[in-house]
Design a protein around this motif. Structure first.
Motif, PDB file in Angstrom:
ATOM      1  N   LYS A  97     -24.656  -3.215  37.512  1.00  0.00           N
ATOM      2  CA  LYS A  97     -25.375  -3.415  36.252  1.00  0.00           C
ATOM      3  C   LYS A  97     -25.668  -2.081  35.580  1.00  0.00           C
ATOM      4  CE  LYS A  97     -29.865  -5.126  34.562  1.00  0.00           C
ATOM      5  NZ  LYS A  97     -31.084  -5.871  34.909  1.00  0.00           N
ATOM      6  N   GLY A  98     -25.590  -2.087  34.248  1.00  0.00           N
ATOM      7  CA  GLY A  98     -25.890  -0.867  33.513  1.00  0.00           C
ATOM      8  C   GLY A  98     -24.724   0.090  33.423  1.00  0.00           C
ATOM      9  N   THR A  99     -23.534  -0.345  33.831  1.00  0.00           N
ATOM     10  CA  THR A  99     -22.322   0.453  33.677  1.00  0.00           C
ATOM     11  C   THR A  99     -21.198  -0.455  33.199  1.00  0.00           C
ATOM     12  OG1 THR A  99     -21.157   0.183  35.805  1.00  0.00           O
ATOM     13  CG2 THR A  99     -23.045   1.698  35.758  1.00  0.00           C
ATOM     14  N   CYS A 100     -20.174   0.141  32.604  1.00  0.00           N
ATOM     15  CA  CYS A 100     -19.005  -0.625  32.177  1.00  0.00           C
ATOM     16  C   CYS A 100     -17.851  -0.500  33.151  1.00  0.00           C
ATOM     17  CB  CYS A 100     -18.579  -0.211  30.770  1.00  0.00           C
ATOM     18  SG  CYS A 100     -19.699  -0.837  29.485  1.00  0.00           S
ATOM     19  N   PHE A 101     -18.137  -0.042  34.379  1.00  0.00           N
ATOM     20  CA  PHE A 101     -17.155  -0.183  35.433  1.00  0.00           C
ATOM     21  C   PHE A 101     -17.139  -1.662  35.848  1.00  0.00           C
ATOM     22  CE2 PHE A 101     -18.131   4.396  35.789  1.00  0.00           C
ATOM     23  CZ  PHE A 101     -16.832   4.890  35.653  1.00  0.00           C
TER      24      PHE A 101
END
Length: 506
Positions: A317-321
């Motif tokens: 969560k909180g990343t676009c990986f």
């Protein structure tokens, strides 16, 4: 190449062997009866990881033990299909829910991040929600759970297409106890529980948090029963606040040790799925109901033992990986979605709206408020020739930062700062470990062969980078990109609360 671990394959085989000996919901052939408008049930969990559900784990990754203790989700996958490349539009609460319910990239409609209790914005009146679209087609509509598209009166779900609402207006950690730790944060009010547009009580204890899963499940089942008795098509949106921290389970699922709490939460969610499916069967509507089970974004890894599993995907969560934006998805629709199907064809939450619009023959969105989603029923069919619902998928985060674009099997990760635990463990018992931020360079990943995003191929495949950059520039022109100071030509205004004018004010 095998995408899933032997543990996953073995787990599903064992579960299926057990389930076929039990009474299961029938999967009838398409008939005249199935031509009636299908009901829709969407079960959307909060911060549940891709690896938190039976059948979702990369090769070499051992699934969490609790995924072997979730028979109802395993049965749902047996009767329906697993979609292993399903995406949320953004890796955070409000934005992801805006996409699911409007069919738009959330930054197109002005919503980003997670709206806090002091927010004065929400979903705009001009935006048509899935609830509104189905309501105009004669559907009864209900949301039970977390809304998070604005807590002020003009943003209440009952003003945006839902006949009924029982739930909380924002995340369950937006209260004084925060993640359930001993520290008190009095900058947050007590957590309100709404029934319709009225606050009926305040959620003030962990015991009250733990009671929500059962309570919300009961409301959805009551709604399904009432709509079925009227023979009215329905849209039931069960938006579980769990397993978002502070995690809490009902008394029937409370574990012996604190370390087992996350597993207990997941088992209770599985129970909830079973209760909904039993209600559909009991009222004779299971064969004509589309059931979708998914999550709003990946797990909040900083919380460690209070967070879920990415199934081997990178970050959360909180990343676009992938660990932040790829989420589990199981769907069941007898006669339309093949029982036991598996599809690795990409599609996204924004596509549900367009798919339902086509199914119920609803009018197209107005020219002033077009949507981004596409009809994904070809993907739902699990056919070998099915294509991704979009030529390219855009992944934004923060205040309109374009961070990644997927085209086919390829994903271009754009330069930015991104948070990570940097290999360190997360926290425990409601306490979080600190993230660090690193500069993330341009990188190209082949997700078919490298779903964990470990090998950068940008230098060796410049032609793929160039092809995806065409889509990057199209996204920037359309939706903007704060990282490159592009505003975007087609973004719409977010909803803003009407100022309250005091009597006698000039």
């Amino acid at each position: 190449m095998k995408r899933y671990s032997r543990a996953v394959v073995g787990q599903l085989a064992l579960t299926i062997a057990v389930l076929v000996t039990r009474t299961t919901l029938a999967t009838p052939p398409i008939s005249a009866a199935s031509e009636a408008p299908p009901n829709l049930v969407v079960i959307n969990c909060d911060d549940m990881g891709w690896g938190d559900v039976p059948g979702f784990a990369l090769e070499g990754t051992t699934p969490p033990t609790y995924t072997t203790q979730m028979p109802n989700l395993a049965q749902l996958a047996l009767q329906g299909a697993r979609f292993t490349n399903f995406y949320t539009a953004q890796p955070v609460c409000s934005a992801s829910r805006a996409a699911l319910l409007t069919g738009c990239y959330p930054n197109r409609i002005g919503i980003s991040g997670a709206l806090f209790p002091d927010a004065k914005i929400g979903i705009a009146a001009q935006e048509r929600t899935l609830g509104e679209m189905l309501h105009t087609q004669g559907y009864a509509t209900c949301i039970a759970g977390k809304w998070h598209l604005g807590h002020l009166p003009e943003f209440n779900p009952t003003k945006h297409g839902f006949d009924e609402f029982l739930g909380i207006p924002y995340s369950n950690d937006m209260w004084p106890l925060r993640h359930g730790a001993q520290a008190i944060d009095n900058s947050f009010p007590a957590l309100p529980l709404y029934d319709g547009a009225t606050i009926v009580e305040r959620v003030e204890t962990m015991e009250a948090q733990g009671a929500l899963t059962r309570r919300l499940t009961g409301r959805i089942n009551d709604f399904i029963a009432r709509a079925s008795a009227r023979k009215q098509p329905f849209f039931a949106y069960l938006a579980h606040p769990q397993p978002h921290a502070p995690i809490a389970a009902g008394s029937s699922f409370t574990p012996q040790t604190r370390a087992e709490l996350y597993a207990a939460v997941m088992r209770e969610i599985d129970w909830s799925v079973g209760e909904v499916m039993r209600t559909l069967e009991q009222h004779g509507v299971a064969s004509n109901t589309i059931v979708m089970f998914t999550s709003d974004n990946g797990p909040w890894l900083a919380l460690g033992s209070d967070a879920g599993s990415t199934g081997g995907l990178r970050e959360g969560k909180g990343t676009c990986f992938e660990g932040g934006v790829r989420v589990p998805c199981i769907m069941r629709w007898p006669g339309h979605i093949p029982a036991g199907g598996v599809s690795s064809v990409p599609w996204m939450t924004i596509d549900l709206f367009a798919s339902m619009q086509a199914i119920v023959h609803a009018t197209a969105p107005s020219e002033s408020c077009p949507i981004d989603g596409k009809d994904a029923r070809a993907v739902w069919s699990c056919r070998g020739d099915a294509q991704p619902s979009h030529e390219a998928f855009y992944f934004y985060y923060h205040a309109n930062h374009l961070e990644a674009v997927r085209m086919g099997a390829w994903k271009l990760s754009l330069p930015r700062r991104s948070r990570t635990l940097d290999g360190k463990p997360g926290g425990a018992a409601g306490l979080s470990a600190p993230y660090v931020e690193h500069e993330t360079p341009l990188a190209l990943f082949d997700l078919e062969h490298d779903p964990a995003e470990t090998h950068d191929l940008a230098a060796s495949r410049p032609e793929i980078v160039a092809a995806i950059m065409v889509h990057v520039e199209a996204a920037r022109a359309d939706l903007g990109d704060a990282l490159t100071k592009r505003k975007g030509a087609n973004r719409r205004e977010v909803g803003r609360a009407t100022p309250i004018v005091s009597p006698g004010a000039k």
